[in-house]
Write a protein that holds these residues in place. Sequence first.
Motif, PDB file in Angstrom:
ATOM      1  N   LYS A 180      19.194   0.572  -7.750  1.00 48.06           N
ATOM      2  CA  LYS A 180      20.435  -0.181  -8.183  1.00 48.06           C
ATOM      3  C   LYS A 180      21.575   0.835  -8.050  1.00 48.06           C
ATOM      4  CE  LYS A 180      19.678  -4.941  -8.958  1.00 48.06           C
ATOM      5  NZ  LYS A 180      19.879  -5.511  -7.599  1.00 48.06           N
ATOM      6  N   TYR A 181      21.279   1.909  -8.722  1.00 50.30           N
ATOM      7  CA  TYR A 181      22.182   2.926  -8.680  1.00 50.30           C
ATOM      8  C   TYR A 181      22.803   3.467  -7.471  1.00 50.30           C
ATOM      9  CZ  TYR A 181      25.051   7.085  -9.998  1.00 50.30           C
ATOM     10  OH  TYR A 181      26.035   8.173  -9.992  1.00 50.30           O
ATOM     11  N   THR A 182      21.699   3.620  -6.455  1.00 49.94           N
ATOM     12  CA  THR A 182      21.952   4.138  -5.182  1.00 49.94           C
ATOM     13  C   THR A 182      22.840   3.123  -4.352  1.00 49.94           C
ATOM     14  OG1 THR A 182      19.783   3.583  -4.472  1.00 49.94           O
ATOM     15  CG2 THR A 182      20.026   6.121  -5.167  1.00 49.94           C
ATOM     16  N   VAL A 183      22.838   1.824  -4.506  1.00 52.45           N
ATOM     17  CA  VAL A 183      23.318   0.976  -3.695  1.00 52.45           C
ATOM     18  C   VAL A 183      24.655   0.354  -4.480  1.00 52.45           C
ATOM     19  CG1 VAL A 183      21.424   0.266  -2.355  1.00 52.45           C
ATOM     20  CG2 VAL A 183      21.742  -0.935  -4.564  1.00 52.45           C
ATOM     21  N   PRO A 266       4.874  15.086   0.340  1.00 53.54           N
ATOM     22  CA  PRO A 266       4.600  14.228   1.594  1.00 53.54           C
ATOM     23  C   PRO A 266       2.950  14.261   1.665  1.00 53.54           C
ATOM     24  CG  PRO A 266       5.783  16.136   2.369  1.00 53.54           C
ATOM     25  CD  PRO A 266       5.764  16.257   0.804  1.00 53.54           C
ATOM     26  N   ALA A 267       2.261  15.363   1.241  1.00 56.68           N
ATOM     27  CA  ALA A 267       0.699  15.333   1.353  1.00 56.68           C
ATOM     28  C   ALA A 267       0.177  14.580   0.207  1.00 56.68           C
ATOM     29  CB  ALA A 267       0.227  16.845   1.067  1.00 56.68           C
ATOM     30  N   HIS A 268       1.053  13.968  -0.921  1.00 57.86           N
ATOM     31  CA  HIS A 268       0.582  13.226  -1.874  1.00 57.86           C
ATOM     32  C   HIS A 268       1.308  11.740  -1.686  1.00 57.86           C
ATOM     33  CE1 HIS A 268      -1.589  12.025  -5.507  1.00 57.86           C
ATOM     34  NE2 HIS A 268      -0.885  13.005  -6.563  1.00 57.86           N
ATOM     35  N   GLY A 269       1.998  11.491  -2.760  1.00 59.21           N
ATOM     36  CA  GLY A 269       2.297  10.102  -2.749  1.00 59.21           C
ATOM     37  C   GLY A 269       3.697   9.970  -1.799  1.00 59.21           C
ATOM     38  N   GLY A 270       4.506  11.068  -1.434  1.00 53.73           N
ATOM     39  CA  GLY A 270       5.455  10.810  -0.504  1.00 53.73           C
ATOM     40  C   GLY A 270       5.075  10.531   0.866  1.00 53.73           C
ATOM     41  N   ALA A 271       3.856  10.380   0.862  1.00 58.08           N
ATOM     42  CA  ALA A 271       3.051  10.088   2.210  1.00 58.08           C
ATOM     43  C   ALA A 271       3.574   8.789   2.654  1.00 58.08           C
ATOM     44  CB  ALA A 271       1.731  10.146   2.464  1.00 58.08           C
ATOM     45  N   ASN A 272       3.677   7.942   1.802  1.00 59.17           N
ATOM     46  CA  ASN A 272       4.152   6.496   2.062  1.00 59.17           C
ATOM     47  C   ASN A 272       5.400   6.409   3.036  1.00 59.17           C
ATOM     48  OD1 ASN A 272       5.475   6.745  -0.245  1.00 59.17           O
ATOM     49  ND2 ASN A 272       4.308   5.089  -1.390  1.00 59.17           N
ATOM     50  N   GLU A 273       6.438   7.185   2.387  1.00 62.66           N
ATOM     51  CA  GLU A 273       7.636   7.219   2.961  1.00 62.66           C
ATOM     52  C   GLU A 273       7.611   8.045   4.282  1.00 62.66           C
ATOM     53  OE1 GLU A 273      10.675   8.977   0.378  1.00 62.66           O
ATOM     54  OE2 GLU A 273      12.263   9.151   1.839  1.00 62.66           O
ATOM     55  N   ALA A 274       6.714   8.958   4.342  1.00 60.77           N
ATOM     56  CA  ALA A 274       6.831   9.602   5.285  1.00 60.77           C
ATOM     57  C   ALA A 274       6.012   8.947   6.766  1.00 60.77           C
ATOM     58  CB  ALA A 274       5.770  11.013   5.202  1.00 60.77           C
ATOM     59  N   VAL A 275       5.268   7.817   6.345  1.00 61.11           N
ATOM     60  CA  VAL A 275       4.610   7.268   7.361  1.00 61.11           C
ATOM     61  C   VAL A 275       5.771   6.386   8.137  1.00 61.11           C
ATOM     62  CG1 VAL A 275       3.086   4.960   7.892  1.00 61.11           C
ATOM     63  CG2 VAL A 275       2.414   6.782   6.588  1.00 61.11           C
ATOM     64  N   TYR A 366      -0.663   1.807   5.297  1.00 60.45           N
ATOM     65  CA  TYR A 366      -0.306   0.473   5.143  1.00 60.45           C
ATOM     66  C   TYR A 366       0.590  -0.063   4.144  1.00 60.45           C
ATOM     67  CZ  TYR A 366      -4.518   0.213   7.764  1.00 60.45           C
ATOM     68  OH  TYR A 366      -5.612   0.290   8.888  1.00 60.45           O
ATOM     69  N   SER A 367       0.565   0.713   2.961  1.00 61.98           N
ATOM     70  CA  SER A 367       1.642   0.287   1.801  1.00 61.98           C
ATOM     71  C   SER A 367       3.005   0.328   2.326  1.00 61.98           C
ATOM     72  CB  SER A 367       1.107   0.850   0.856  1.00 61.98           C
ATOM     73  OG  SER A 367       1.722   2.389   1.009  1.00 61.98           O
ATOM     74  N   GLY A 368       3.340   1.254   3.122  1.00 57.28           N
ATOM     75  CA  GLY A 368       4.838   1.171   3.833  1.00 57.28           C
ATOM     76  C   GLY A 368       5.188   0.184   4.478  1.00 57.28           C
ATOM     77  N   ILE A 369       4.254  -0.435   5.113  1.00 55.24           N
ATOM     78  CA  ILE A 369       4.443  -1.637   6.028  1.00 55.24           C
ATOM     79  C   ILE A 369       4.800  -2.902   5.118  1.00 55.24           C
ATOM     80  CG2 ILE A 369       3.766  -3.042   7.930  1.00 55.24           C
ATOM     81  CD1 ILE A 369       2.387  -0.513   9.016  1.00 55.24           C
ATOM     82  N   ILE A 370       3.844  -2.964   4.178  1.00 53.69           N
ATOM     83  CA  ILE A 370       3.992  -3.985   3.078  1.00 53.69           C
ATOM     84  C   ILE A 370       5.278  -3.983   2.593  1.00 53.69           C
ATOM     85  CG2 ILE A 370       3.102  -5.576   1.309  1.00 53.69           C
ATOM     86  CD1 ILE A 370       0.253  -4.234   1.786  1.00 53.69           C
ATOM     87  N   LEU A 371       5.516  -2.899   1.993  1.00 53.93           N
ATOM     88  CA  LEU A 371       6.920  -2.648   1.153  1.00 53.93           C
ATOM     89  C   LEU A 371       7.840  -2.761   2.090  1.00 53.93           C
ATOM     90  CD1 LEU A 371       5.658   0.649  -0.782  1.00 53.93           C
ATOM     91  CD2 LEU A 371       5.771  -1.568  -1.728  1.00 53.93           C
ATOM     92  N   LYS A 372       7.997  -2.568   3.314  1.00 55.39           N
ATOM     93  CA  LYS A 372       9.061  -2.776   4.129  1.00 55.39           C
ATOM     94  C   LYS A 372       9.392  -4.097   4.199  1.00 55.39           C
ATOM     95  CE  LYS A 372      11.019  -2.022   8.782  1.00 55.39           C
ATOM     96  NZ  LYS A 372      10.444  -2.011   9.875  1.00 55.39           N
ATOM     97  N   ALA A 373       8.226  -4.991   4.384  1.00 55.27           N
ATOM     98  CA  ALA A 373       8.233  -6.385   4.528  1.00 55.27           C
ATOM     99  C   ALA A 373       8.909  -7.105   3.427  1.00 55.27           C
ATOM    100  CB  ALA A 373       6.796  -7.045   4.835  1.00 55.27           C
ATOM    101  N   ILE A 374       8.459  -6.462   2.137  1.00 58.98           N
ATOM    102  CA  ILE A 374       8.761  -7.074   1.057  1.00 58.98           C
ATOM    103  C   ILE A 374      10.368  -6.740   0.790  1.00 58.98           C
ATOM    104  CG2 ILE A 374       8.801  -6.787  -1.593  1.00 58.98           C
ATOM    105  CD1 ILE A 374       5.732  -6.436  -1.220  1.00 58.98           C
ATOM    106  N   GLY A 375      10.940  -5.875   1.469  1.00 54.27           N
ATOM    107  CA  GLY A 375      12.454  -5.694   1.440  1.00 54.27           C
ATOM    108  C   GLY A 375      12.760  -4.223   0.677  1.00 54.27           C
ATOM    109  N   ILE A 376      11.542  -3.546   0.385  1.00 50.64           N
ATOM    110  CA  ILE A 376      11.878  -2.450  -0.462  1.00 50.64           C
ATOM    111  C   ILE A 376      12.388  -1.342   0.479  1.00 50.64           C
ATOM    112  CG2 ILE A 376      10.671  -0.588  -1.873  1.00 50.64           C
ATOM    113  CD1 ILE A 376      10.212  -3.239  -3.186  1.00 50.64           C
ATOM    114  N   PRO A 377      13.509  -0.569   0.096  1.00 48.08           N
ATOM    115  CA  PRO A 377      13.926   0.511   0.931  1.00 48.08           C
ATOM    116  C   PRO A 377      12.947   1.584   0.861  1.00 48.08           C
ATOM    117  CG  PRO A 377      15.142   0.519  -1.071  1.00 48.08           C
ATOM    118  CD  PRO A 377      14.192  -0.705  -0.815  1.00 48.08           C
ATOM    119  N   THR A 378      12.964   2.296   2.210  1.00 50.45           N
ATOM    120  CA  THR A 378      11.991   3.381   2.156  1.00 50.45           C
ATOM    121  C   THR A 378      11.809   4.612   0.973  1.00 50.45           C
ATOM    122  OG1 THR A 378      12.485   3.191   4.594  1.00 50.45           O
ATOM    123  CG2 THR A 378      10.937   5.119   4.150  1.00 50.45           C
TER     124      THR A 378
END
Length: 424
Positions: A180-183, A266-275, A366-378
């Motif tokens: 919310k803060y960033t938008v 990006p080798a750990h949790g940052g990978a979903n954004e990197a995908v 796959y999580s990034g694709i679902i999150l994107k579909a949900i409307g979550i920003p990268t």
Amino acid sequence: MSEATGKKAVLQLDGKEIELPIYSGTLGPDVIDVKDVLASGHFTFDPGFMATASCESKITFIDGNKGILLHRGYPIDQLATQTDYLETCYLLLNGELPNQEQKEEFDKKVRAHTMVHDQVSRFYNGFRRDAHPMAIMVGVVGALSAFYHNQLDIEDVNHREITAVRLIAKIPTLAAWSYKYTVGQPFMYPRNDLSYAENFLYMMFATPADKDYKVNPVLAKAMDRIFTLHADHEQNASTSTVRLAGSTGANPYACISAGISALWGPAHGGANEAVLKMLDEIGSVENVAEFMEKVKRKEVKLMGFGHRVYKNFDPRAKVMKQTCDEVLAALGINDPQLALAMELERIALSDPYFIERNLYPNVDFYSGIILKAIGIPTTMFTVIFALARTVGWISHWLEMHSAPYKIGRPRQLYTGETQRDIKR
Ligand code: CMC
């Protein structure tokens, strides 16, 4: 406690034999206790902890060759499809799934702690508007240490337990606010009539202007499943970071903040954004073959592929792919990036380069694709991973503090200058 097997490994060193005891767990490889090597004047050497068990644990078991992931003995696919996230949290924390009464009590407890001290909201103003939400999370979660002076005694089991509940309850609020803060939108306060996942989506997407905002139940279900699939993963880099920070006696909010920092890479949790960034860069299916050549020349990594432990398949990815299909079908989304992702997956699973190196899609593919579909920003993808993993981190922190432990203090193979004198 692990069982001594009676077996011993024998190490021959400088003409002497050192007997090293071998212990068995309930599952997985036996371990060789190498402590006695120290007396011989040697250290063991295992950068990256490729063959090192850093602790005993009863929480999560992984067999990377067979693609097995168990939390307290239960397979991840059963937990993802037959429990909700808070039940899995209860399981990780307490060792058993809750009965109905325990479930209601735990849900109520978590709901009672979803608000943060109102002054926490002011921390956000110290960040630039374009701050990465993970940068905000590292700061605000650590800052919670300043609010609970009277309940930070790590020797006190009640303090430890209330801290675990507070962290699980408050992290969705802090996470949604970091978006919310960033938008530039007003922070939405948590609503305790909503489920855990619904509440998070509400705080992310509702605004004070939209009084009738309703959370889509399909998205809430998918979000809940994403949380469950990320809840814990044994002694990964961020969990080991939390344990190491915790081993100094640091307060739990500081330890979880350290875990968030470790997760960000990006080798750990940052990978979903990197995908998603990678899919953006590739652009379209026609460019996939060329991109794969670059991967093979080791110019880039195929993000969302490979895992230190899984050398067959990632059982979380299986459930995630299924959820991905369900969400896209329910929302009627025909995402061209999904076609692109499927082409990458097809090539990777058939190309000898990837087969020989056991590179399979992991949970983040796959999580990034679902999150994107949900409307979550990268930029929020890794924050969601951190939100979900908080229960795993705090469960390991609790486990460590409920038994004797030593400060984590590895040694090194020194390759620098030998002693010399300053000459001026
Ligand atoms: N793309 C291309 N090649 C790869 C990849 C990849 N993603 N991952 C590993 N390799 C190659 C690597 O170049 C090496 O090749 P060679 O033997 O010719 O030198 C071989 O596979 C072994 O790799 P490694 O780096 O020794 O493997 P590791 O166990 O140290 O690293 C990893 C595991 C997850 C860090 C790595 O696979 C990676 O960076 N993957 C991409 C990032 C990613 O998706 N991370 C999310 C992991 S799952 C979520 C989580 O738990 O955090």
